[in-house]
Design a protein around this motif. Structure first.
Motif, PDB file in Angstrom:
ATOM      1  N   UNK A  70     -14.576 -31.175  18.001  1.00  0.00           N
ATOM      2  CA  UNK A  70     -13.486 -30.865  18.933  1.00  0.00           C
ATOM      3  C   UNK A  70     -12.532 -29.856  18.300  1.00  0.00           C
ATOM      4  N   UNK A  71     -12.277 -30.037  17.014  1.00  0.00           N
ATOM      5  CA  UNK A  71     -11.371 -29.125  16.326  1.00  0.00           C
ATOM      6  C   UNK A  71     -11.962 -27.716  16.251  1.00  0.00           C
ATOM      7  N   UNK A  72     -13.296 -27.624  16.097  1.00  0.00           N
ATOM      8  CA  UNK A  72     -13.933 -26.302  16.093  1.00  0.00           C
ATOM      9  C   UNK A  72     -13.708 -25.600  17.432  1.00  0.00           C
ATOM     10  N   UNK A  73     -13.847 -26.359  18.518  1.00  0.00           N
ATOM     11  CA  UNK A  73     -13.626 -25.786  19.854  1.00  0.00           C
ATOM     12  C   UNK A  73     -12.163 -25.350  20.014  1.00  0.00           C
ATOM     13  N   UNK A  74     -11.241 -26.241  19.645  1.00  0.00           N
ATOM     14  CA  UNK A  74      -9.811 -25.949  19.784  1.00  0.00           C
ATOM     15  C   UNK A  74      -9.388 -24.745  18.952  1.00  0.00           C
TER      16      UNK A  74
ATOM     17  N   UNK B  73     -25.166 -19.300  13.888  1.00  0.00           N
ATOM     18  CA  UNK B  73     -25.810 -19.877  15.073  1.00  0.00           C
ATOM     19  C   UNK B  73     -27.271 -19.432  15.124  1.00  0.00           C
ATOM     20  N   UNK B  74     -27.501 -18.159  14.726  1.00  0.00           N
ATOM     21  CA  UNK B  74     -28.858 -17.609  14.784  1.00  0.00           C
ATOM     22  C   UNK B  74     -29.749 -18.183  13.688  1.00  0.00           C
ATOM     23  N   UNK B  75     -29.141 -18.487  12.526  1.00  0.00           N
ATOM     24  CA  UNK B  75     -29.909 -19.125  11.456  1.00  0.00           C
ATOM     25  C   UNK B  75     -30.057 -20.594  11.815  1.00  0.00           C
TER      26      UNK B  75
ATOM     27  N   UNK C  36     -21.184 -27.205  15.743  1.00  0.00           N
ATOM     28  CA  UNK C  36     -19.774 -26.834  15.572  1.00  0.00           C
ATOM     29  C   UNK C  36     -19.579 -25.328  15.720  1.00  0.00           C
ATOM     30  N   UNK C  37     -20.589 -24.570  15.296  1.00  0.00           N
ATOM     31  CA  UNK C  37     -20.523 -23.106  15.427  1.00  0.00           C
ATOM     32  C   UNK C  37     -20.546 -22.702  16.903  1.00  0.00           C
ATOM     33  N   UNK C  38     -21.463 -23.329  17.639  1.00  0.00           N
ATOM     34  CA  UNK C  38     -21.570 -23.044  19.069  1.00  0.00           C
ATOM     35  C   UNK C  38     -20.256 -23.415  19.767  1.00  0.00           C
ATOM     36  N   UNK C  39     -19.676 -24.551  19.351  1.00  0.00           N
ATOM     37  CA  UNK C  39     -18.421 -24.990  19.971  1.00  0.00           C
ATOM     38  C   UNK C  39     -17.273 -24.037  19.660  1.00  0.00           C
ATOM     39  N   UNK C  40     -17.247 -23.512  18.428  1.00  0.00           N
ATOM     40  CA  UNK C  40     -16.199 -22.547  18.082  1.00  0.00           C
ATOM     41  C   UNK C  40     -16.321 -21.305  18.962  1.00  0.00           C
ATOM     42  N   UNK C  41     -17.554 -20.804  19.098  1.00  0.00           N
ATOM     43  CA  UNK C  41     -17.777 -19.620  19.942  1.00  0.00           C
ATOM     44  C   UNK C  41     -17.446 -19.945  21.406  1.00  0.00           C
ATOM     45  N   UNK C  42     -17.804 -21.175  21.830  1.00  0.00           N
ATOM     46  CA  UNK C  42     -17.465 -21.597  23.197  1.00  0.00           C
ATOM     47  C   UNK C  42     -15.947 -21.620  23.386  1.00  0.00           C
TER      48      UNK C  42
END
Lengths: 158, 176
Positions: free
Chosen positions: A7-11, B73-75, B83-89
């Protein structure tokens, strides 16, 4: 990883995008304006320096505070870069990135944020970016496989 | 704050329009001038970027490097992708919301053809993977950590970006 860390990564991404859009980094013309000295200092736009300065103003003291800690709040350990060597890859990679940044006016964060804002030009740029990332990773894999093979052959010979 | 989010980026465009007759055509390369200097919103935006990067450090213990997170994400690494996908999302969602509130914050007014944009993307993607970082990872995080590698990277990409801008404005008249 815990759901909280996810969740923190998204935020964090959400907040990052807001900062990028507010700062003007999602306007390629502003980025180009920072790098363009051809019309003299009166028409130079120094805004980009304020973005970098603002970012460091927050990050620098937080990093110094966090440095001595044992672990981050939501993960088991810190995962921070440790390399100190300045090699050809670092310089050549940075040089290529700069050429692309100057050509399109987008660095990765603003490009992705602009894709969210339905910018078709940013989408084209991001498509190229993923292609470039994939290309480098494939070449890198190929090279490390070749190196492994070479070193195992050398061991056999010895 | 919300008001500022809305009026901030708009200012740099109304600046040009109000300075002359509304119908007077302005060539695209004059869109960026000292009139468009936005110290306040750029500083505030920078502070938010710093805050987001600091949150990534304090909470997740990682560098908020966009190219590193995205490239990962590609690797296909096991358990390291979500978590990488969520950050980009998060980045994309931020763009969606901000774009609805203030579409002019995403105006691409420079003249770039599709091949030029694609080439720019390939250079950015290839270069950031090869050099381990972009403006966020090497710039904001790396410089704040007094990393010698990052200082070299930032000086290098700033120099080549300026060289490219110089080449495009001088030899192609700003249109490529």
């Amino acid at each position: 990883m815990t759901p909280k860390a996810h969740l923190s990564a998204f935020g964090t991404g959400l907040l990052f995008a807001t900062g990028l859009a507010l700062s003007g980094m999602t306007l390629p013309a502003k980025v180009i304006g920072f790098f363009d000295f051809s019309r003299g200092l009166e028409s130079w736009d120094p805004s980009l320096a304020f973005v970098m300065g603002g970012g460091m103003l927050v990050y620098l003291p937080v990093y110094r505070f966090v440095k001595g800690r044992a672990r981050p709040l939501l993960e088991d350990r810190f995962r921070l870069p440790t390399r100190r060597d300045i090699d050809f890859r670092l310089v050549a990679g940075a040089a290529l990135f700069g050429l692309g940044w100057g050509l399109g006016g987008f660095c990765p964060g603003p490009a992705l944020t602009s894709v969210g804002a339905m910018s078709s030009k940013a989408l084209i740029m991001v498509a190229g970016m993923f292609g470039g990332m994939f290309l480098f990773q494939q070449l890198d894999n190929l090279r490390s496989r070749q190196r492994e093979r070479a070193s195992s052959n050398a061991e056999k010979a010895a | 704050m919300l008001l500022l989010l809305l009026i901030g980026p708009r200012r740099c465009f109304t600046g040009n329009v109000s300075s002359g007759l509304p119908l007077e055509p302005t060539p695209p390369h004059e869109d960026y001038t000292m009139e468009n200097f936005t110290p306040l919103t750029s500083l505030l935006g920078g502070l938010l970027i710093g805050l987001a990067s600091a949150a990534m450090l304090v909470l997740n213990g990682r560098i908020a490097g966009i190219s590193g997170i995205t490239g990962g994400v590609l690797r296909a690494g096991a358990g390291d992708t979500l978590w990488r996908v969520l950050f980009v999302a998060g980045l994309l969602t931020g763009g969606v919301v901000y774009g609805l509130l203030s579409p002019e914050s995403f105006a691409v007014t420079i003249d770039r053809s599709v091949p030029a944009l694609l080439a720019a993307g390939v250079l950015v993607g290839f270069g950031t993977q090869m050099g381990n970082g972009c403006t966020s990872g090497h710039g904001i995080c790396g410089l704040s950590r007094f990393s010698g590698r990052s200082l070299v990277a930032v000086l290098t990409f700033m120099a080549t970006a300026a060289a490219m801008v110089f080449a495009v404005t001088t030899f192609f008249g700003g249109t490529i």
